[in-house]
Design a protein around this motif. Structure first.
Motif, mmCIF file in Angstrom:
data_model
loop_
_atom_site.group_PDB
_atom_site.id
_atom_site.type_symbol
_atom_site.label_atom_id
_atom_site.label_comp_id
_atom_site.label_asym_id
_atom_site.label_seq_id
_atom_site.Cartn_x
_atom_site.Cartn_y
_atom_site.Cartn_z
ATOM 1 N N ARG A 110 0.787 -1.208 0.031
ATOM 2 C CA ARG A 110 0.103 -0.039 -0.049
ATOM 3 C C ARG A 110 0.882 1.364 -0.084
ATOM 4 N NH1 ARG A 110 -2.624 -0.997 4.597
ATOM 5 N NH2 ARG A 110 -4.388 -2.275 3.655
ATOM 6 N N GLU A 111 2.070 1.264 0.619
ATOM 7 C CA GLU A 111 2.929 2.622 1.005
ATOM 8 C C GLU A 111 3.882 2.750 -0.165
ATOM 9 O OE1 GLU A 111 4.271 1.946 4.867
ATOM 10 O OE2 GLU A 111 2.091 2.022 5.740
ATOM 11 N N ARG A 112 4.257 1.542 -0.571
ATOM 12 C CA ARG A 112 5.529 1.608 -1.577
ATOM 13 C C ARG A 112 5.327 1.225 -2.701
ATOM 14 N NH1 ARG A 112 10.877 1.647 1.151
ATOM 15 N NH2 ARG A 112 10.484 1.589 3.589
ATOM 16 N N GLY A 113 4.035 0.495 -3.028
ATOM 17 C CA GLY A 113 3.679 -0.025 -4.448
ATOM 18 C C GLY A 113 4.610 -1.541 -4.438
ATOM 19 N N ILE A 114 3.973 -2.346 -5.396
ATOM 20 C CA ILE A 114 4.533 -3.542 -5.631
ATOM 21 C C ILE A 114 6.232 -3.438 -5.886
ATOM 22 C CG2 ILE A 114 4.320 -3.923 -8.159
ATOM 23 C CD1 ILE A 114 3.812 -6.499 -5.424
ATOM 24 N N ALA A 115 6.639 -2.512 -6.531
ATOM 25 C CA ALA A 115 8.065 -2.363 -6.775
ATOM 26 C C ALA A 115 8.862 -1.885 -5.638
ATOM 27 C CB ALA A 115 8.384 -1.123 -8.040
ATOM 28 N N GLY A 116 8.403 -1.559 -4.621
ATOM 29 C CA GLY A 116 8.885 -1.108 -3.217
ATOM 30 C C GLY A 116 9.064 -2.386 -2.275
#
Length: 214
Positions: free
Chosen positions: A21-27
Protein backbone atom coordinates in the motif's frame (compact mmCIF):
# COMPACT_ATOMS: atom_id res chain seq x y z
CA UNK A 1 3.36 -21.88 20.70
CA UNK A 2 0.70 -22.22 18.02
CA UNK A 3 -0.91 -18.96 19.06
CA UNK A 4 2.44 -17.18 19.01
CA UNK A 5 3.18 -18.58 15.54
CA UNK A 6 -0.25 -17.55 14.29
CA UNK A 7 0.23 -14.05 15.66
CA UNK A 8 3.59 -13.70 13.95
CA UNK A 9 2.17 -14.90 10.63
CA UNK A 10 -0.67 -12.38 10.83
CA UNK A 11 1.77 -9.60 11.70
CA UNK A 12 3.77 -10.52 8.59
CA UNK A 13 0.60 -10.55 6.45
CA UNK A 14 -0.37 -7.11 7.76
CA UNK A 15 3.16 -5.82 7.14
CA UNK A 16 3.15 -7.17 3.58
CA UNK A 17 -0.16 -5.45 2.78
CA UNK A 18 0.99 -2.20 4.40
CA UNK A 19 4.23 -2.27 2.40
CA UNK A 20 2.42 -2.80 -0.91
CA UNK A 21 0.00 0.00 0.00
CA UNK A 22 2.72 2.48 0.98
CA UNK A 23 5.53 1.61 -1.44
CA UNK A 24 3.82 -0.09 -4.37
CA UNK A 25 4.75 -3.55 -5.58
CA UNK A 26 8.13 -2.30 -6.85
CA UNK A 27 9.08 -1.26 -3.31
CA UNK A 28 8.32 -4.62 -1.70
CA UNK A 29 11.24 -6.75 -0.55
CA UNK A 30 11.97 -9.09 2.33
CA UNK A 31 13.87 -6.24 3.94
CA UNK A 32 11.05 -3.67 3.69
CA UNK A 33 8.37 -6.11 4.86
CA UNK A 34 10.51 -7.32 7.76
CA UNK A 35 11.18 -3.73 8.79
CA UNK A 36 7.44 -2.95 8.69
CA UNK A 37 6.76 -6.02 10.86
CA UNK A 38 9.66 -5.32 13.18
CA UNK A 39 11.25 -8.74 12.67
CA UNK A 40 14.32 -10.28 11.10
CA UNK A 41 14.02 -11.19 7.40
CA UNK A 42 14.60 -14.84 8.28
CA UNK A 43 11.19 -14.93 10.00
CA UNK A 44 9.50 -14.47 6.62
CA UNK A 45 11.20 -17.54 5.20
CA UNK A 46 10.57 -19.56 8.35
CA UNK A 47 6.80 -18.99 8.25
CA UNK A 48 6.13 -18.70 4.50
CA UNK A 49 9.12 -20.11 2.66
CA UNK A 50 9.45 -17.10 0.36
CA UNK A 51 8.40 -13.48 -0.05
CA UNK A 52 6.12 -14.50 -2.93
CA UNK A 53 4.28 -16.96 -0.70
CA UNK A 54 3.86 -14.30 1.97
CA UNK A 55 2.45 -11.80 -0.54
CA UNK A 56 0.10 -14.42 -1.98
CA UNK A 57 -1.15 -15.52 1.43
CA UNK A 58 -1.51 -11.94 2.68
CA UNK A 59 -3.49 -10.80 -0.36
CA UNK A 60 -5.92 -13.71 -0.17
CA UNK A 61 -6.47 -13.36 3.58
CA UNK A 62 -6.92 -9.58 3.42
CA UNK A 63 -9.41 -9.76 0.56
CA UNK A 64 -11.43 -12.54 2.22
CA UNK A 65 -11.63 -10.49 5.41
CA UNK A 66 -12.83 -7.38 3.58
CA UNK A 67 -15.49 -9.30 1.64
CA UNK A 68 -16.72 -10.98 4.83
CA UNK A 69 -17.23 -7.54 6.35
CA UNK A 70 -19.49 -6.58 3.42
CA UNK A 71 -21.44 -9.84 3.09
CA UNK A 72 -24.56 -8.57 4.86
CA UNK A 73 -24.62 -5.52 2.62
CA UNK A 74 -24.49 -7.70 -0.49
CA UNK A 75 -27.27 -9.92 0.89
CA UNK A 76 -29.53 -6.89 1.36
CA UNK A 77 -29.27 -5.74 -2.28
CA UNK A 78 -32.72 -5.90 -3.90
CA UNK A 79 -32.10 -4.37 -7.36
CA UNK A 80 -29.38 -3.83 -9.94
CA UNK A 81 -29.46 -0.12 -9.10
CA UNK A 82 -28.71 -0.98 -5.47
CA UNK A 83 -25.83 -3.20 -6.59
CA UNK A 84 -24.21 -0.25 -8.36
CA UNK A 85 -24.84 1.98 -5.33
CA UNK A 86 -23.12 -0.57 -3.11
CA UNK A 87 -20.27 -0.90 -5.63
CA UNK A 88 -19.74 2.87 -5.49
CA UNK A 89 -19.79 2.89 -1.68
CA UNK A 90 -17.44 -0.07 -1.40
CA UNK A 91 -15.01 1.38 -3.90
CA UNK A 92 -14.92 4.67 -2.02
CA UNK A 93 -14.38 2.91 1.31
CA UNK A 94 -11.79 0.47 0.01
CA UNK A 95 -9.95 3.20 -1.85
CA UNK A 96 -9.85 5.34 1.28
CA UNK A 97 -8.34 2.40 3.16
CA UNK A 98 -5.90 1.70 0.32
CA UNK A 99 -7.21 -1.82 -0.30
CA UNK A 100 -8.17 -1.31 -3.94
CA UNK A 101 -4.69 0.08 -4.52
CA UNK A 102 -3.19 -3.11 -3.06
CA UNK A 103 -5.14 -5.31 -5.48
CA UNK A 104 -4.26 -3.00 -8.36
CA UNK A 105 -0.58 -3.14 -7.41
CA UNK A 106 -0.67 -6.93 -7.16
CA UNK A 107 -2.39 -7.09 -10.54
CA UNK A 108 0.30 -4.87 -12.04
CA UNK A 109 3.02 -7.00 -10.46
CA UNK A 110 1.46 -10.20 -11.77
CA UNK A 111 1.94 -8.99 -15.34
CA UNK A 112 5.70 -9.42 -15.00
CA UNK A 113 5.99 -11.86 -12.08
CA UNK A 114 4.24 -15.19 -12.64
CA UNK A 115 4.58 -16.07 -8.95
CA UNK A 116 2.05 -13.36 -8.05
CA UNK A 117 -0.55 -14.23 -10.69
CA UNK A 118 -2.38 -17.17 -9.00
CA UNK A 119 -2.97 -15.39 -5.70
CA UNK A 120 -3.96 -12.13 -7.39
CA UNK A 121 -6.45 -14.00 -9.58
CA UNK A 122 -7.79 -15.85 -6.53
CA UNK A 123 -8.26 -12.61 -4.59
CA UNK A 124 -10.14 -10.95 -7.44
CA UNK A 125 -12.20 -14.13 -7.89
CA UNK A 126 -13.44 -13.73 -4.32
CA UNK A 127 -15.02 -10.41 -5.35
CA UNK A 128 -16.33 -11.98 -8.57
CA UNK A 129 -18.01 -14.80 -6.63
CA UNK A 130 -19.78 -12.35 -4.33
CA UNK A 131 -21.01 -10.20 -7.21
CA UNK A 132 -22.02 -13.26 -9.24
CA UNK A 133 -24.13 -14.67 -6.41
CA UNK A 134 -25.92 -11.32 -6.10
CA UNK A 135 -26.54 -11.06 -9.85
CA UNK A 136 -27.93 -14.61 -9.98
CA UNK A 137 -30.32 -13.73 -7.16
CA UNK A 138 -31.46 -10.56 -8.94
CA UNK A 139 -31.70 -11.81 -12.53
CA UNK A 140 -32.18 -15.57 -12.76
CA UNK A 141 -35.98 -15.51 -12.42
CA UNK A 142 -36.50 -12.45 -14.63
CA UNK A 143 -36.85 -11.83 -18.36
CA UNK A 144 -33.13 -11.17 -18.53
CA UNK A 145 -32.17 -14.47 -16.92
CA UNK A 146 -31.88 -16.44 -20.20
CA UNK A 147 -30.03 -13.62 -21.96
CA UNK A 148 -27.43 -12.46 -19.46
CA UNK A 149 -24.14 -14.32 -19.04
CA UNK A 150 -24.01 -13.72 -15.30
CA UNK A 151 -20.47 -15.06 -14.66
CA UNK A 152 -19.04 -12.82 -17.39
CA UNK A 153 -21.02 -9.81 -16.17
CA UNK A 154 -19.78 -10.43 -12.62
CA UNK A 155 -16.20 -10.46 -13.89
CA UNK A 156 -16.79 -7.21 -15.78
CA UNK A 157 -18.23 -5.49 -12.70
CA UNK A 158 -15.37 -6.73 -10.52
CA UNK A 159 -12.79 -5.73 -13.12
CA UNK A 160 -14.25 -2.23 -13.11
CA UNK A 161 -13.95 -2.19 -9.31
CA UNK A 162 -10.18 -2.79 -9.52
CA UNK A 163 -9.48 -1.34 -12.94
CA UNK A 164 -10.88 2.11 -12.20
CA UNK A 165 -8.07 2.47 -9.66
CA UNK A 166 -5.54 1.89 -12.45
CA UNK A 167 -7.04 4.40 -14.88
CA UNK A 168 -8.33 7.11 -12.52
CA UNK A 169 -5.07 9.01 -12.73
CA UNK A 170 -5.04 8.86 -16.53
CA UNK A 171 -8.63 9.87 -17.30
CA UNK A 172 -9.48 13.37 -18.47
CA UNK A 173 -11.76 15.34 -16.21
CA UNK A 174 -14.51 15.14 -18.84
CA UNK A 175 -14.15 11.38 -19.36
CA UNK A 176 -17.07 9.21 -18.27
CA UNK A 177 -15.99 7.36 -15.12
CA UNK A 178 -16.25 3.58 -15.26
CA UNK A 179 -18.70 3.37 -12.39
CA UNK A 180 -20.94 5.96 -14.06
CA UNK A 181 -21.07 3.71 -17.13
CA UNK A 182 -22.08 0.78 -14.93
CA UNK A 183 -24.79 2.93 -13.38
CA UNK A 184 -26.17 3.71 -16.84
CA UNK A 185 -26.18 0.00 -17.70
CA UNK A 186 -27.96 -0.76 -14.43
CA UNK A 187 -30.59 1.83 -15.28
CA UNK A 188 -31.30 0.15 -18.61
CA UNK A 189 -31.54 -3.24 -16.92
CA UNK A 190 -33.96 -1.87 -14.36
CA UNK A 191 -36.16 -0.41 -17.12
CA UNK A 192 -36.47 -3.89 -18.64
CA UNK A 193 -37.24 -5.45 -15.27
CA UNK A 194 -39.95 -2.83 -14.61
CA UNK A 195 -41.82 -3.40 -17.89
CA UNK A 196 -45.59 -3.87 -17.64
CA UNK A 197 -47.42 -7.13 -18.45
CA UNK A 198 -47.95 -6.47 -22.18
CA UNK A 199 -44.39 -5.34 -22.88
CA UNK A 200 -43.03 -8.15 -20.69
CA UNK A 201 -44.99 -10.75 -22.65
CA UNK A 202 -43.70 -9.35 -25.96
CA UNK A 203 -40.15 -9.34 -24.70
CA UNK A 204 -40.54 -12.86 -23.33
CA UNK A 205 -41.64 -14.09 -26.79
CA UNK A 206 -38.62 -12.37 -28.34
CA UNK A 207 -36.34 -13.93 -25.73
CA UNK A 208 -37.72 -17.40 -26.51
CA UNK A 209 -37.13 -16.90 -30.23
CA UNK A 210 -33.61 -15.60 -29.58
CA UNK A 211 -32.64 -18.47 -27.28
CA UNK A 212 -34.09 -21.09 -29.66
CA UNK A 213 -31.92 -19.69 -32.43
CA UNK A 214 -28.70 -20.16 -30.52
Amino acid sequence: MTGESGGTKQRLRDAAIATVRERGIAGVSARTVAAEAGVNQAVIYYHFGSLHELLSDATTHATAARIASYRERFAAIASVDELVDVARALHAEERELGNVQVLAQMLAGAQTDAHLAPATAAAIQLWVDEVEATLHRLLDDTLLGPLVDVPSLARAVSAAFVGVELIDGLADEDALPTLDALEQLAGLVQVVLDLGPVASAALRRRVRRTTRGR
